[in-house]
Scaffold this motif. Structure first.
Motif, PDB file in Angstrom:
ATOM      1  N   GLN A  94     -19.772  76.495  63.605  1.00 10.59           N
ATOM      2  CA  GLN A  94     -19.604  75.208  64.281  1.00 10.59           C
ATOM      3  C   GLN A  94     -18.383  74.473  63.750  1.00 10.59           C
ATOM      4  OE1 GLN A  94     -23.283  73.039  63.869  1.00 10.59           O
ATOM      5  NE2 GLN A  94     -24.233  74.140  65.559  1.00 10.59           N
ATOM      6  N   PRO A  95     -17.811  73.609  64.559  1.00 10.40           N
ATOM      7  CA  PRO A  95     -16.695  72.772  64.060  1.00 10.40           C
ATOM      8  C   PRO A  95     -17.096  72.040  62.782  1.00 10.40           C
ATOM      9  CG  PRO A  95     -16.895  72.553  66.429  1.00 10.40           C
ATOM     10  CD  PRO A  95     -18.091  73.359  65.982  1.00 10.40           C
ATOM     11  N   ARG A 144     -15.425  82.499  54.859  1.00 12.71           N
ATOM     12  CA  ARG A 144     -14.568  83.161  53.889  1.00 12.71           C
ATOM     13  C   ARG A 144     -14.291  84.575  54.375  1.00 12.71           C
ATOM     14  NH1 ARG A 144     -15.743  85.506  47.881  1.00 12.71           N
ATOM     15  NH2 ARG A 144     -13.769  84.951  46.878  1.00 12.71           N
ATOM     16  N   LEU A 145     -13.027  84.850  54.637  1.00 17.84           N
ATOM     17  CA  LEU A 145     -12.611  86.184  55.045  1.00 17.84           C
ATOM     18  C   LEU A 145     -12.206  86.987  53.819  1.00 17.84           C
ATOM     19  CD1 LEU A 145     -10.401  85.386  58.169  1.00 17.84           C
ATOM     20  CD2 LEU A 145     -12.883  85.665  58.038  1.00 17.84           C
ATOM     21  N   GLY A 167      -4.308  72.270  53.473  1.00 18.26           N
ATOM     22  CA  GLY A 167      -5.366  71.369  53.061  1.00 18.26           C
ATOM     23  C   GLY A 167      -6.749  71.804  53.501  1.00 18.26           C
ATOM     24  N   ARG A 168      -6.832  72.781  54.382  1.00 17.53           N
ATOM     25  CA  ARG A 168      -8.130  73.273  54.867  1.00 17.53           C
ATOM     26  C   ARG A 168      -8.386  74.721  54.458  1.00 17.53           C
ATOM     27  NH1 ARG A 168      -9.069  73.822  60.150  1.00 17.53           N
ATOM     28  NH2 ARG A 168      -6.887  74.208  60.720  1.00 17.53           N
ATOM     29  N   PHE A 169      -7.350  75.536  54.426  1.00 13.97           N
ATOM     30  CA  PHE A 169      -7.481  76.955  54.108  1.00 13.97           C
ATOM     31  C   PHE A 169      -6.886  77.227  52.721  1.00 13.97           C
ATOM     32  CE2 PHE A 169      -7.403  78.837  58.713  1.00 13.97           C
ATOM     33  CZ  PHE A 169      -8.411  77.958  59.083  1.00 13.97           C
ATOM     34  N   TYR A 178      -8.426  87.117  49.925  1.00 15.15           N
ATOM     35  CA  TYR A 178      -9.419  86.267  50.565  1.00 15.15           C
ATOM     36  C   TYR A 178      -8.741  85.125  51.326  1.00 15.15           C
ATOM     37  CZ  TYR A 178     -12.259  88.547  46.978  1.00 15.15           C
ATOM     38  OH  TYR A 178     -12.869  89.471  46.165  1.00 15.15           O
ATOM     39  N   LEU A 179      -9.464  84.616  52.305  1.00 17.21           N
ATOM     40  CA  LEU A 179      -9.031  83.398  52.984  1.00 17.21           C
ATOM     41  C   LEU A 179     -10.252  82.499  53.125  1.00 17.21           C
ATOM     42  CD1 LEU A 179      -6.584  81.990  54.319  1.00 17.21           C
ATOM     43  CD2 LEU A 179      -7.486  82.796  56.518  1.00 17.21           C
ATOM     44  N   GLN A 180     -10.277  81.432  52.333  1.00 17.86           N
ATOM     45  CA  GLN A 180     -11.346  80.446  52.431  1.00 17.86           C
ATOM     46  C   GLN A 180     -10.942  79.420  53.488  1.00 17.86           C
ATOM     47  OE1 GLN A 180     -14.415  80.235  50.808  1.00 17.86           O
ATOM     48  NE2 GLN A 180     -14.779  78.560  52.244  1.00 17.86           N
ATOM     49  N   MET A 181     -11.761  79.292  54.497  1.00 21.14           N
ATOM     50  CA  MET A 181     -11.449  78.398  55.612  1.00 21.14           C
ATOM     51  C   MET A 181     -12.502  77.297  55.678  1.00 21.14           C
ATOM     52  SD  MET A 181     -10.306  81.186  58.489  1.00 21.14           S
ATOM     53  CE  MET A 181     -11.966  81.825  58.696  1.00 21.14           C
ATOM     54  N   ASN A 182     -12.073  76.067  55.469  1.00 22.08           N
ATOM     55  CA  ASN A 182     -12.954  74.904  55.525  1.00 22.08           C
ATOM     56  C   ASN A 182     -12.542  73.992  56.671  1.00 22.08           C
ATOM     57  OD1 ASN A 182     -14.199  75.850  53.138  1.00 22.08           O
ATOM     58  ND2 ASN A 182     -12.785  74.688  51.854  1.00 22.08           N
ATOM     59  N   SER A 183     -13.442  73.086  57.013  1.00 21.78           N
ATOM     60  CA  SER A 183     -13.170  72.101  58.075  1.00 21.78           C
ATOM     61  C   SER A 183     -12.621  72.785  59.328  1.00 21.78           C
ATOM     62  CB  SER A 183     -12.184  71.040  57.569  1.00 21.78           C
ATOM     63  OG  SER A 183     -12.686  70.392  56.424  1.00 21.78           O
TER      64      SER A 183
END
Length: 118
Positions: free
Chosen positions: A13-14, A19-20, A66-68, A80-85
């Motif tokens: 969801q938005p 986390r890739l 600021g988000r990833f 890794y790629l942490q993706m937030n917001s």
């Protein structure tokens, strides 16, 4: 044989997070700059983030700053790629790329789908 295998994609969801991971084999992982790209339907593939080795210097697309967060574990041959917001406009197939800057050799993973939708 070089292999890059992405995982961790899915439906979120938005405002959510994912986390890739990209597990690499068949190459000297620490000698490669690792990057994440993405491609949305009808659009060109674009750079999302990159991380060099051994310095660990990172760079990001303005749209994800600021988000990833990109990171790498050279002991595990994984990036890794942490993706937030997350936003709906982050919806795309995400690809991992390994590039050896001294030679220009590059390898791509098969991609993992990220869908941001309510």
């Amino acid at each position: 044989q070089v292999q890059l295998v992405e995982s961790g994609g899915g439906l979120v969801q938005p405002g959510g997070s994912l986390r890739l991971s990209c597990a690499c084999s068949g190459l000297i992982f620490s000698a490669y700059t690792m990057s994440w790209y993405r491609q949305a339907p009808g659009k060109e593939r674009e750079l999302v983030a990159g991380v060099t080795s051994p310095s660990g210097r990172t760079n990001y697309a303005n749209s994800v700053k600021g988000r990833f967060t990109i990171s790498r574990d050279n002991a595990k041959n994984t990036v890794y790629l942490q993706m937030n917001s997350l936003k709906p406009e982050d919806t795309a197939v995400y690809y991992c790329k390994a590039e050896r800057e001294t030679s220009g050799y590059q390898y791509w993973g098969q991609g993992t789908q990220v869908t941001v939708s309510s």
